[in-house]
Every structure is written in C-alpha cells, then in structure tokens.
Design a protein around this motif. Sequence first.
Motif, PDB file in Angstrom:
ATOM      1  N   ARG A  95      43.151  24.421  10.707  1.00  0.00           N
ATOM      2  CA  ARG A  95      44.334  25.151  11.130  1.00  0.00           C
ATOM      3  C   ARG A  95      45.519  24.554  10.381  1.00  0.00           C
ATOM      4  N   CYS A  97      49.782  24.470   9.287  1.00  0.00           N
ATOM      5  CA  CYS A  97      51.174  24.709   9.647  1.00  0.00           C
ATOM      6  C   CYS A  97      52.045  24.276   8.469  1.00  0.00           C
ATOM      7  N   SER A 107      56.224  26.686  10.616  1.00  0.00           N
ATOM      8  CA  SER A 107      55.623  28.008  10.816  1.00  0.00           C
ATOM      9  C   SER A 107      54.649  27.962  11.988  1.00  0.00           C
ATOM     10  N   TRP A 109      50.984  28.073  13.709  1.00  0.00           N
ATOM     11  CA  TRP A 109      49.678  27.637  13.220  1.00  0.00           C
ATOM     12  C   TRP A 109      48.843  28.858  12.850  1.00  0.00           C
ATOM     13  N   HIS A 110      48.080  28.740  11.758  1.00  0.00           N
ATOM     14  CA  HIS A 110      47.129  29.796  11.415  1.00  0.00           C
ATOM     15  C   HIS A 110      45.865  29.155  10.843  1.00  0.00           C
ATOM     16  N   ARG A 111      44.765  29.867  10.959  1.00  0.00           N
ATOM     17  CA  ARG A 111      43.482  29.326  10.501  1.00  0.00           C
ATOM     18  C   ARG A 111      43.318  29.564   9.006  1.00  0.00           C
ATOM     19  N   SER A 112      42.996  28.509   8.281  1.00  0.00           N
ATOM     20  CA  SER A 112      42.777  28.614   6.846  1.00  0.00           C
ATOM     21  C   SER A 112      41.426  29.265   6.573  1.00  0.00           C
ATOM     22  N   GLU A 147      43.613  19.899  11.990  1.00  0.00           N
ATOM     23  CA  GLU A 147      44.926  20.506  11.917  1.00  0.00           C
ATOM     24  C   GLU A 147      45.706  19.806  10.811  1.00  0.00           C
TER      25      GLU A 147
END
Length: 253
Positions: A95, A97, A107, A109-112, A147
């Motif tokens: 994940r 940021c 930003s 959090w988003h999953r890579s 993370e």
Amino acid sequence: MPVTLQESLELAQKESAGGIGTLGERTLHAALKYYLQPDPAFHEIKVGRWVADIQDSWGITEIQTRQFGRLQAKLEAFLALGPVTVVYPVAAQKRLCWMDPETGETSPWHRSPKKKGPADVLYELYAIRDLLGNPNLSIRILLLEMEEIRYLNGWSHDRKRGSTRMDRAPVSLLGEVTVGAKVGYEALLPAGLPEEFTSKEFAKGAALSLPSAQRGLLLLHQLGVVDRLGKQGRSYLYRAVEQPKTPREEIVE
C-alpha cells in the motif's frame, strides 16, 4: 515470547521515541528485528570488529534490505563462528502513500499493482555468490504486505518517477522461503515457467526487470539450479535442473 508484526512495529516505534540508538535503521529494519527477536538484550551485539543485528541461541541474524555486497566482509567473519541467517524482506503486496516534501501533504493510501516474489532476492545474492556454498549460511526471505511512504520529488511531470522512499513498514507476513548452502535455491524459480525458457520469460514470471532476471539466471546457473541449453535467436535458453523434492516454503494463513 514471540510477538506479532504489529507488536514488533509498536516496539520499534517506542524504541525510536525513547531515543535508543538504532544505528540509522528505518521502520522496516527495526520492526523486523523485534519480530525475529523480541528481547532487545540480543540486539546490536558486538562480534569482533562488527555489530550483529541479532545474536542469540540460534546464531547470528542480519536483516538486509539491499546492497548485499556491503555484507561480504562482515559475513565472512560471522560465518567462521557459526550459523548465520540473512533476512531479506520482500514487498509481496504494498500500500502506497505520497507526501509532498514542501507542504507535508499526503495522498490517500492506495494499493500498488506491483507484486514481488522470492526471486527478488537473486539480484542481491549475486553480490555474495562466493559465500552461498557455506553450510553455515541461510537466506530467509520474508514475503510481506507493506505500507510505504514516498516523497513526491521525482523527475517526471507527476513527480513520481525517480522519487525517494521516505519509509516503509511491515503490515503482515504472507509467507516465507528459506534457502542455503546450495540447497533449495530452486524455490526461487517462479511457478508456471515453460520447460525451456528465456531470460525474458523468466523476468515476466518472476516480476523482475530484464537485467535483474539475467543476473539472477547467471547465479542460478552457477548454483546448478538451471542448465543453459544454447541460444534461441540472441537469447540464451534455460531449463530447470530436477532437484530433490524438499518443502521450502511455508505459507502463513
């Protein structure tokens, strides 16, 4: 008493807040040290002219996230004394940021989409290839959910390409693979390879860049894990050497 990754992360953060020296370690390294050995009495142990991350009844443990070449002299000294385990964390899932270094704004959090596997260690192992036959040496690859926070300071228009990693932390252990002493390195071959394959096919299956795949295959060839059969066009053609059936991977539910 064993601790969870979350507990080890909390211990590492408490150590940092308390001003206890961590020899320049970041969150991932410090947390894994507590995960592998919760008692700090066994951390940062002077061994000859070197300092071991961990030394306990199991031997010496070194946590190395990159640049294995820097370990060469240290490992040579440690291996002369007894068992040594090099722990290599891999971001099997991540994940992400982004942080603006000027404003501190972050930003969501988003999953890579990028996922890595055990073969990720091959590029690093090449730097210590002369030590891989030592019976005292084990390489323990931890497949982690992580993370990661990165600075928006790259060279592309969105400032992401070429950006600097600020920090990363482990979230959960998805599995692990242990190899050593030229036994079990076949566990680093990705699943689903054709019987005969090129470095490009290996790179795709292992989620590696082509240069990393080529370097990894050179190492696996030297270790007797793959045979080089000749060429297909301008590319070498490889085939896995049949190995004794030994369980090497433990998946954590």
